[in-house]
Design an enzyme around this catalytic site. Structure first.
Site, PDB file in Angstrom:
ATOM      1  N   SER A  27      11.661  -2.613 -16.763  1.00 10.75           N
ATOM      2  CA  SER A  27      10.452  -1.873 -17.154  1.00 10.75           C
ATOM      3  C   SER A  27       9.712  -2.566 -18.295  1.00 10.75           C
ATOM      4  O   SER A  27      10.274  -2.818 -19.359  1.00 10.75           O
ATOM      5  CB  SER A  27      10.824  -0.460 -17.599  1.00 10.75           C
ATOM      6  OG  SER A  27      11.339   0.293 -16.528  1.00 10.75           O
ATOM      7  N   HIS A  58       6.613  -1.637 -13.285  1.00 13.27           N
ATOM      8  CA  HIS A  58       7.211  -2.444 -12.212  1.00 13.27           C
ATOM      9  C   HIS A  58       6.110  -2.731 -11.187  1.00 13.27           C
ATOM     10  O   HIS A  58       5.754  -1.856 -10.402  1.00 13.27           O
ATOM     11  CB  HIS A  58       8.369  -1.692 -11.542  1.00 13.27           C
ATOM     12  CG  HIS A  58       9.536  -1.452 -12.443  1.00 13.27           C
ATOM     13  ND1 HIS A  58      10.694  -2.207 -12.368  1.00 13.27           N
ATOM     14  CD2 HIS A  58       9.729  -0.549 -13.425  1.00 13.27           C
ATOM     15  CE1 HIS A  58      11.552  -1.767 -13.278  1.00 13.27           C
ATOM     16  NE2 HIS A  58      10.984  -0.767 -13.927  1.00 13.27           N
ATOM     17  N   HIS A  80      15.175   1.238  -7.801  1.00 12.87           N
ATOM     18  CA  HIS A  80      16.118   2.136  -8.460  1.00 12.87           C
ATOM     19  C   HIS A  80      16.638   3.173  -7.465  1.00 12.87           C
ATOM     20  O   HIS A  80      15.906   3.613  -6.576  1.00 12.87           O
ATOM     21  CB  HIS A  80      15.457   2.887  -9.620  1.00 12.87           C
ATOM     22  CG  HIS A  80      14.842   2.003 -10.659  1.00 12.87           C
ATOM     23  ND1 HIS A  80      13.593   1.443 -10.507  1.00 12.87           N
ATOM     24  CD2 HIS A  80      15.304   1.590 -11.871  1.00 12.87           C
ATOM     25  CE1 HIS A  80      13.302   0.727 -11.583  1.00 12.87           C
ATOM     26  NE2 HIS A  80      14.317   0.795 -12.410  1.00 12.87           N
ATOM     27  N   TYR A  82      17.182   6.230  -8.093  1.00 13.73           N
ATOM     28  CA  TYR A  82      16.492   7.513  -8.261  1.00 13.73           C
ATOM     29  C   TYR A  82      15.157   7.579  -7.512  1.00 13.73           C
ATOM     30  O   TYR A  82      14.595   8.662  -7.336  1.00 13.73           O
ATOM     31  CB  TYR A  82      16.281   7.845  -9.744  1.00 13.73           C
ATOM     32  CG  TYR A  82      15.394   6.896 -10.508  1.00 13.73           C
ATOM     33  CD1 TYR A  82      14.016   6.871 -10.323  1.00 13.73           C
ATOM     34  CD2 TYR A  82      15.922   6.029 -11.455  1.00 13.73           C
ATOM     35  CE1 TYR A  82      13.200   6.016 -11.032  1.00 13.73           C
ATOM     36  CE2 TYR A  82      15.128   5.167 -12.177  1.00 13.73           C
ATOM     37  CZ  TYR A  82      13.762   5.172 -11.963  1.00 13.73           C
ATOM     38  OH  TYR A  82      12.964   4.311 -12.668  1.00 13.73           O
ATOM     39  N   GLU A  83      14.644   6.438  -7.063  1.00  2.12           N
ATOM     40  CA  GLU A  83      13.411   6.442  -6.290  1.00  2.12           C
ATOM     41  C   GLU A  83      13.635   6.935  -4.861  1.00  2.12           C
ATOM     42  O   GLU A  83      12.670   7.129  -4.111  1.00  2.12           O
ATOM     43  CB  GLU A  83      12.796   5.047  -6.259  1.00  2.12           C
ATOM     44  CG  GLU A  83      12.308   4.558  -7.613  1.00  2.12           C
ATOM     45  CD  GLU A  83      11.813   3.128  -7.563  1.00  2.12           C
ATOM     46  OE1 GLU A  83      10.614   2.926  -7.267  1.00  2.12           O
ATOM     47  OE2 GLU A  83      12.620   2.209  -7.811  1.00  2.12           O
ATOM     48  N   ALA A 110      15.320  -2.354 -19.488  1.00  7.35           N
ATOM     49  CA  ALA A 110      15.036  -1.541 -20.670  1.00  7.35           C
ATOM     50  C   ALA A 110      16.131  -0.486 -20.746  1.00  7.35           C
ATOM     51  O   ALA A 110      16.479   0.129 -19.732  1.00  7.35           O
ATOM     52  CB  ALA A 110      13.661  -0.888 -20.539  1.00  7.35           C
ATOM     53  N   MET A 208      19.249   3.074 -16.010  1.00  5.53           N
ATOM     54  CA  MET A 208      19.214   3.574 -14.637  1.00  5.53           C
ATOM     55  C   MET A 208      19.126   2.444 -13.613  1.00  5.53           C
ATOM     56  O   MET A 208      18.579   2.623 -12.527  1.00  5.53           O
ATOM     57  CB  MET A 208      18.028   4.532 -14.476  1.00  5.53           C
ATOM     58  CG  MET A 208      18.023   5.684 -15.466  1.00  5.53           C
ATOM     59  SD  MET A 208      16.490   6.651 -15.375  1.00  5.53           S
ATOM     60  CE  MET A 208      16.687   7.731 -16.811  1.00  5.53           C
ATOM     61  N   SER A 209      19.675   1.283 -13.952  1.00  2.65           N
ATOM     62  CA  SER A 209      19.584   0.131 -13.042  1.00  2.65           C
ATOM     63  C   SER A 209      20.723  -0.847 -13.317  1.00  2.65           C
ATOM     64  O   SER A 209      21.739  -0.489 -13.908  1.00  2.65           O
ATOM     65  CB  SER A 209      18.231  -0.585 -13.253  1.00  2.65           C
ATOM     66  OG  SER A 209      18.180  -1.189 -14.537  1.00  2.65           O
ATOM     67  N   ASN A 232      14.418   2.423 -26.861  1.00  2.00           N
ATOM     68  CA  ASN A 232      14.464   3.720 -27.535  1.00  2.00           C
ATOM     69  C   ASN A 232      15.923   4.035 -27.811  1.00  2.00           C
ATOM     70  O   ASN A 232      16.821   3.464 -27.189  1.00  2.00           O
ATOM     71  CB  ASN A 232      13.842   4.816 -26.661  1.00  2.00           C
ATOM     72  CG  ASN A 232      14.528   4.925 -25.305  1.00  2.00           C
ATOM     73  OD1 ASN A 232      14.223   4.172 -24.385  1.00  2.00           O
ATOM     74  ND2 ASN A 232      15.464   5.854 -25.186  1.00  2.00           N
ATOM     75  N   HIS A 244       8.912   7.802 -21.174  1.00  2.00           N
ATOM     76  CA  HIS A 244       8.889   6.491 -20.530  1.00  2.00           C
ATOM     77  C   HIS A 244       7.807   5.593 -21.107  1.00  2.00           C
ATOM     78  O   HIS A 244       7.951   4.363 -21.147  1.00  2.00           O
ATOM     79  CB  HIS A 244       8.685   6.632 -19.019  1.00  2.00           C
ATOM     80  CG  HIS A 244       8.739   5.327 -18.286  1.00  2.00           C
ATOM     81  ND1 HIS A 244       9.910   4.602 -18.143  1.00  2.00           N
ATOM     82  CD2 HIS A 244       7.765   4.593 -17.674  1.00  2.00           C
ATOM     83  CE1 HIS A 244       9.658   3.488 -17.471  1.00  2.00           C
ATOM     84  NE2 HIS A 244       8.372   3.455 -17.180  1.00  2.00           N
TER      85      HIS A 244
END
Length: 274
Positions: A27, A58, A80, A82-83, A110, A208-209, A232, A244
């Protein structure tokens, strides 16, 4: 089954150069491709059978070109879980790279900082991973062409390569930290209680990746480096909401430092035989 060789040949047919190293950009980190020379851009949507990237930061394209004297294929945007993609589809590019005879992979992401010594803007070399999503892209029939049924995961990161990068970063006056990355599915950010639990498990950062890609690349016998940009602090570490947009902004803020780390990683592998 997916014909990875056919997809690889289709991509290479559009390129001016044959890539030797693959780079996955997380990201807000796609700006690195702006510095590619003689770049060929291939949109994911123009490759039949390839998933599409839908997340801000992305762009959803392969960029093939020269960078720091190396021939690179970069994923400017990844897939990802979650997509809604199938776990095997997430790692399709890894097997496409394998069919291109690529032996080295640099992964970036990230991440949220769990280790309290980390600060937003830090670059952390991943030294180990925790698969808390409990999803594995190797489930199903194994293709011995790519790797063994039970690949070893005891040393997923190329330690020799990483040591050289760390030395180069020190010489350049850049602090490169090390840590363990824990993968969760998302897309919701974690609760403070979950982050406390991850801290107890030994995680230094959360995202998440990356882990599916590391598993697949290990299966293929690739030499791997992986870097997290701490964009963060994770939920509960600081008294603030997570957003995000902050992830993308922080990734942009440290773009010079992150690009320098990638440069050093590319320099470190030159002259080595794989």
């Amino acid at each position: 089954m997916v014909d990875y060789k056919k997809l690889a040949d289709k991509i290479l047919a559009k390129a001016i150069i044959k890539p030797e190293i693959a780079l996955i950009l997380g990201s807000g980190l796609g700006y690195i491709t702006e510095h590619f020379e003689n770049a060929t851009i291939i949109e994911y949507k123009n490759i039949e059978g390839l998933p599409q990237s839908t997340v801000e930061g992305h762009k959803g394209r392969f960029v093939i070109g020269k960078f720091q004297g190396s021939s690179i294929i970069a994923m400017d945007g990844r897939f990802h879980y979650y997509e809604g993609h199938h776990i095997r589809d997430i790692v399709m590019p890894i097997y496409i790279f394998k069919e291109m005879d690529i032996k080295r992979l640099i992964i970036t992401n990230a991440a949220g900082g769990i280790n309290r010594s980390f600060l937003p803007g830090d670059i952390v070399a991943i030294t180990d991973v925790i698969n808390l999503a409990f999803k594995n892209p190797l489930i199903g029939p194994n293709n011995e062409k790519y790797g063994t049924r039970f690949p070893d995961m005891s040393s997923v990161i190329d330690q020799e390569w990483l040591d050289k990068v760390e030395n180069g970063a020190t010489e350049a006056g850049i602090e490169l930290k090390r840590g363990t990355y824990i993968w969760v599915t998302g897309p919701s950010y974690e609760t403070p209680a979950e982050i406390k639990a991850y801290e107890l498990l030994g995680a230094d950062m959360v995202g998440m990746s990356t882990v599916p890609e590391i598993i697949a690349a290990s299966h293929c016998g690739m030499r791997i480096l992986a870097f997290s940009c701490i964009t963060n602090m994770a939920s509960g570490i600081l008294d603030k909401k997570l957003d995000h947009q902050e992830v993308v902004i922080t990734a942009q803020r440290v773009r010079s430092k992150f690009r320098r780390i990638v440069n050093i990683a590319l320099e470190a592998q030159k002259g080595e035989h794989v």
